[in-house]
Design an enzyme around this catalytic site. Structure first.
Site, mmCIF file in Angstrom:
data_model
loop_
_atom_site.group_PDB
_atom_site.id
_atom_site.type_symbol
_atom_site.label_atom_id
_atom_site.label_comp_id
_atom_site.label_asym_id
_atom_site.label_seq_id
_atom_site.Cartn_x
_atom_site.Cartn_y
_atom_site.Cartn_z
ATOM 1 N N HIS A 193 5.116 -5.920 -19.495
ATOM 2 C CA HIS A 193 5.577 -4.943 -18.494
ATOM 3 C C HIS A 193 5.331 -3.511 -18.984
ATOM 4 C CE1 HIS A 193 8.510 -4.465 -14.891
ATOM 5 N NE2 HIS A 193 7.539 -3.580 -14.855
ATOM 6 N N ILE A 250 1.624 3.085 -5.521
ATOM 7 C CA ILE A 250 0.744 2.420 -6.490
ATOM 8 C C ILE A 250 -0.533 1.937 -5.821
ATOM 9 C CG2 ILE A 250 0.536 0.436 -8.042
ATOM 10 C CD1 ILE A 250 3.615 0.737 -8.497
ATOM 11 N N VAL A 269 1.169 -6.538 -10.793
ATOM 12 C CA VAL A 269 1.887 -5.424 -11.422
ATOM 13 C C VAL A 269 3.121 -5.076 -10.591
ATOM 14 C CG1 VAL A 269 -0.098 -4.417 -12.618
ATOM 15 C CG2 VAL A 269 0.358 -3.764 -10.232
ATOM 16 N N ALA A 270 3.576 -6.037 -9.793
ATOM 17 C CA ALA A 270 4.700 -5.808 -8.885
ATOM 18 C C ALA A 270 5.972 -6.438 -9.440
ATOM 19 C CB ALA A 270 4.356 -6.341 -7.496
ATOM 20 N N ARG A 271 6.258 -7.666 -9.013
ATOM 21 C CA ARG A 271 7.407 -8.416 -9.493
ATOM 22 C C ARG A 271 6.990 -9.878 -9.662
ATOM 23 N NH1 ARG A 271 9.138 -4.136 -10.699
ATOM 24 N NH2 ARG A 271 11.158 -3.199 -10.157
ATOM 25 N N PHE A 274 0.829 -1.211 0.000
ATOM 26 C CA PHE A 274 0.000 0.000 0.000
ATOM 27 C C PHE A 274 0.859 1.256 0.000
ATOM 28 C CE2 PHE A 274 -3.749 2.525 1.520
ATOM 29 C CZ PHE A 274 -4.611 2.124 0.508
ATOM 30 N N GLY A 275 1.794 1.273 -0.949
ATOM 31 C CA GLY A 275 2.601 2.461 -1.171
ATOM 32 C C GLY A 275 1.955 3.341 -2.222
ATOM 33 N N GLU A 284 13.197 -10.443 -18.443
ATOM 34 C CA GLU A 284 12.562 -9.631 -19.488
ATOM 35 C C GLU A 284 13.609 -9.122 -20.467
ATOM 36 O OE1 GLU A 284 10.242 -6.595 -17.562
ATOM 37 O OE2 GLU A 284 9.084 -8.041 -16.404
#
Length: 301
Positions: free
Chosen positions: A267, A144, A218-220, A141-142, A249
């Site tokens: 990505h 983004i 949508v993180a890692r 919960f930063g 990637e």
């Protein structure tokens, strides 16, 4: 760096000698090293920087990251070698959260399916779930996560979140991870990759989720056991998934390919023109401010 962006000109106007290799794809670490070995500062976005590489960059003082994640950089080695890391905090939240909403709407309204029918001359109305009243669980919960919460709130979704600790002054409900997974129609991962978060979403976690739930990453990539994810979608443990991040990637052979209910994108969550101009400009400004002693500490790791 990007059409319409004056980031490099800002550096040059500030007296920096600039070597622009932003359009280069490096085959190995040594090839990358040859380009940066004499640099005092490097602007980086996903080019791996190991201890071996960093130890040979004797002039390097700052790595300016285009984005907020830096798990591809050996941060411990940077600290030992006296190399600082700066991030473009405050630039990526809106773009990445937009794409998360797009994934949610894909599953909620099935526009692609309806378009295929119409393009093939088939008039077939389908009843969709919509998003109003649906529950969204945000893990991390930063910047983004909070931007996503506002967008989902505006759509009438019920938002809860999980992170390392409950946020003070946040109107959304904090839930422990298991509780969030059990109760959410959509789960969005927006947290950093660390030793603690690697494979956080594994077989057991997926089995906790609702059978009609959707997982969005949508993180890692390594936060999720992707083998378990594919099995979970194919066997109906969860409804579907959307994934924008991969172990390596560019990726053209993801193990998640070939599953109808898994959406894959290359990505591109941060890929908006406004976001790239903002990231590029702040990455450059961080370098300028660092060397003139005025960088805001919020940008430093």
């Amino acid at each position: 760096m990007f059409e319409g962006c004056r980031a490099l000109e800002l550096l040059k106007d500030s007296g920096f000698e600039v070597c622009d290799v932003s359009d280069r794809a490096f085959n190995d670490e040594d090839e990358y090293l040859r380009e940066i070995i004499d640099a005092d500062a490097v602007i980086n976005a996903f080019e791996p920087m190991s201890r071996s590489l960093l130890s040979r960059c004797e002039k390097l003082k700052l790595i300016s990251v285009r984005g907020v994640g830096y798990d591809y950089i050996d941060a411990a080695a940077c600290k030992e070698l006296g190399v600082d890391i700066a991030r473009t905090v405050g630039t990526v939240g809106e773009a990445v959260s937009e794409q998360a909403v797009a994934y949610i709407m894909h599953f909620a309204r099935q526009i692609d399916r309806q378009n295929r029918d119409m393009q093939n001359g088939v008039w077939r109305r389908i009843m969709t779930d919509g998003v109003f009243g649906k529950s969204l669980g945000i893990v991390g919960f930063g910047e983004i996560g909070q931007a996503l919460a506002k967008k989902a709130d505006a759509l009438g979704m019920r938002v809860s979140y999980n992170c390392t600790g409950e946020k003070v002054g946040v109107k959304y409900e904090f839930k422990e991870l298991d509780e969030l997974l059990k109760s959410s129609d959509y789960v969005v991962l927006a947290l950093p990759l660390t030793a603690e978060t690697k494979a956080l979403i594994n077989k057991n976690a997926l089995e906790i989720m609702k059978s009609d739930a959707v997982l969005i990453n949508v993180a890692r990539s390594k936060i999720v056991d992707n083998t378990a994810l594919k099995n979970a979608v194919q066997s109906g443990v969860i409804r579907g998934a959307a994934v924008d991040v991969f172990d390596s990637e560019p990726c053209t052979d993801s193990e998640l390919s070939g599953c109808d209910n898994i959406i894959l994108t290359p990505h591109t969550a941060p890929f908006t023109k406004n976001n790239f101009i903002a990231m590029n400009t702040l990455a450059v400004q961080n370098i300028i401010n660092y060397f003139n002693g005025s960088i805001d500490k919020k940008y430093l790791v």
